[in-house]
Scaffold this active site. Structure first.
Site, PDB file in Angstrom:
ATOM      1  N   ASP A   1      39.823  58.103  41.334  1.00 52.07           N
ATOM      2  CA  ASP A   1      40.627  58.812  42.341  1.00 52.07           C
ATOM      3  C   ASP A   1      40.454  60.327  42.232  1.00 52.07           C
ATOM      4  O   ASP A   1      40.854  61.066  43.126  1.00 52.07           O
ATOM      5  CB  ASP A   1      42.116  58.497  42.130  1.00 52.07           C
ATOM      6  CG  ASP A   1      42.637  57.476  43.133  1.00 52.07           C
ATOM      7  OD1 ASP A   1      42.136  57.466  44.276  1.00 52.07           O
ATOM      8  OD2 ASP A   1      43.545  56.707  42.774  1.00 52.07           O
TER       9      ASP A   1
ATOM     10  N   LYS B   1      41.070  47.712  49.553  1.00 50.78           N
ATOM     11  CA  LYS B   1      40.174  48.230  48.506  1.00 50.78           C
ATOM     12  C   LYS B   1      39.460  47.069  47.803  1.00 50.78           C
ATOM     13  O   LYS B   1      38.260  47.137  47.528  1.00 50.78           O
ATOM     14  CB  LYS B   1      40.977  49.063  47.495  1.00 50.78           C
ATOM     15  CG  LYS B   1      41.384  50.423  48.073  1.00 50.78           C
ATOM     16  CD  LYS B   1      42.375  51.192  47.210  1.00 50.78           C
ATOM     17  CE  LYS B   1      42.835  52.452  47.941  1.00 50.78           C
ATOM     18  NZ  LYS B   1      43.811  53.269  47.225  1.00 50.78           N
TER      19      LYS B   1
ATOM     20  N   GLN C   1      47.641  52.803  42.238  1.00 45.67           N
ATOM     21  CA  GLN C   1      48.031  53.055  43.629  1.00 45.67           C
ATOM     22  C   GLN C   1      49.337  53.856  43.678  1.00 45.67           C
ATOM     23  O   GLN C   1      50.310  53.530  43.017  1.00 45.67           O
ATOM     24  CB  GLN C   1      48.192  51.719  44.375  1.00 45.67           C
ATOM     25  CG  GLN C   1      48.462  51.840  45.867  1.00 45.67           C
ATOM     26  CD  GLN C   1      47.312  52.484  46.634  1.00 45.67           C
ATOM     27  OE1 GLN C   1      46.149  52.363  46.266  1.00 45.67           O
ATOM     28  NE2 GLN C   1      47.640  53.203  47.697  1.00 45.67           N
TER      29      GLN C   1
HETATM   30  N1  GUN Z   1      48.115  56.491  47.974  1.00 39.10           N
HETATM   31  C1  GUN Z   1      47.763  57.111  49.116  1.00 39.10           C
HETATM   32  N2  GUN Z   1      46.488  57.568  49.043  1.00 39.10           N
HETATM   33  C2  GUN Z   1      46.041  57.224  47.824  1.00 39.10           C
HETATM   34  C3  GUN Z   1      44.791  57.411  47.163  1.00 39.10           C
HETATM   35  O1  GUN Z   1      43.825  57.991  47.676  1.00 39.10           O
HETATM   36  N3  GUN Z   1      44.730  56.894  45.902  1.00 39.10           N
HETATM   37  C4  GUN Z   1      45.771  56.259  45.317  1.00 39.10           C
HETATM   38  N4  GUN Z   1      45.605  55.816  44.075  1.00 39.10           N
HETATM   39  N5  GUN Z   1      46.931  56.079  45.895  1.00 39.10           N
HETATM   40  C5  GUN Z   1      47.062  56.555  47.157  1.00 39.10           C
END
Ligand code: GUN
Length: 285
Positions: free
Chosen positions: A123, A56, A100
């Protein structure tokens, strides 16, 4: 005669969208005298999460978004995480905040996520954004579901009027993707672990989105000839990544199918970048 499916290339689509986002990020920087900013919070040392977060941050750099990484030890308490989130909520250089998941203590995830400002919730996990998605209002929609819609559209598939079947009902994928498909005027059925006749329902799908988290769960006998199959699965097994769909046999029947890896995965990060630019442009309005 063997049906030759078209593989939907999530990497290529991501690159195309990311190059458009680069232009938008540059325009934002020119008009605001600063880059759009994304704060990423990673608690603990889960190895898959470390890879996702690294990807990311690299993606942010590539399109011209400033990233702020916060790595916290796994024993960090709920109150300290919330305090950091509140500080980021008030920080004008931060447009998006991402925590996350999973957190080391899953039981506090929902409470923590509710502290992220809905304006910075890139998100789309906050109840305000999830609720606005349900109501069809402007919102920051969850990234993987938004990526699924882009992938279906990129295949030139008309969604309106089609029967879309979603296998999986998670808050992160199944529920929001069902809402987005409904917004696109599909007739939507959501299946889950308690669904009876799941195979028959799946077999009626024109569009089949699979997000159940079980390696190669969907087999050819569950798929209609000519269906569009989107595989959200990411199941690691003996060091290899598998989808929720048995690709080799399902691809014999599908008109379009996403591979794993290289399908939905790259699109999730791309839609995160898209949401960050959207949040930056929108501000707290
Ligand atoms: N863990 C797995 N997929 C995601 C996501 O799309 N966003 C976040 N913040 N954590 C994740």
């Amino acid at each position: 005669m063997t049906n030759r499916p078209k593989i939907i290339d999530g990497k290529a689509l991501s690159q195309k969208i990311r190059s458009e986002l680069k232009t938008k990020a540059a325009a934002f920087e020119a008009s605001h005298n600063r880059k759009a900013g994304l704060a990423v919070i990673l608690v603990g040392e889960d190895s898959a999460s470390q890879i996702y977060v690294r990807n990311k941050i690299t993606a942010c750099e590539e399109v011209g978004i400033r990233s702020f990484a916060h790595y916290l030890p796994k024993e960090t308490g709920k109150d300290d995480i919330i305090e950091l989130i509140e500080a980021l909520n008030s920080d004008n250089s931060v447009d998006g905040i991402l925590v996350q998941l999973p957190l080391p203590d899953k039981s506090v995830e929902n409470e923590i996520l509710e502290h992220v400002s809905p304006f910075k919730d890139v998100d789309g996990f906050h109840a305000v954004n999830a609720g606005n998605l349900l109501l069809g209002n402007q919102c920051l929609a969850a990234c993987t579901p938004s990526g699924v819609i882009e992938l279906i559209k990129s295949a030139g598939t008309e969604i309106s009027g089609k029967h879309a079947v979603v296998i999986g009902r998670s808050n992160i994928v199944g529920k929001p993707v069902a809402m987005l498909l409904l917004q696109e005027n599909a007739t939507v059925t959501v299946c889950h672990s308690k669904t009876r006749n799941l195979k028959d329902i799946a077999k009626d799908a024109d569009i089949l989105v699979v997000a159940i988290g079980k390696k190669e769960f969907v087999t050819a006998d569950m798929v209609k000839v000519g269906a569009v199959v989107i595989d959200v699965g990411m199941n690691r097994h003996d060091g290899k990544l598998y989808g929720d769909v048995k690709f080799d046999e399902v691809s014999e029947k599908a008109a379009f199918i996403t591979p794993v890896p290289g399908g939905v995965g790259p699109m999730t990060i791309t839609m995160l970048l898209n949401n960050t630019i959207k949040a930056a442009e929108r501000g707290s309005k």
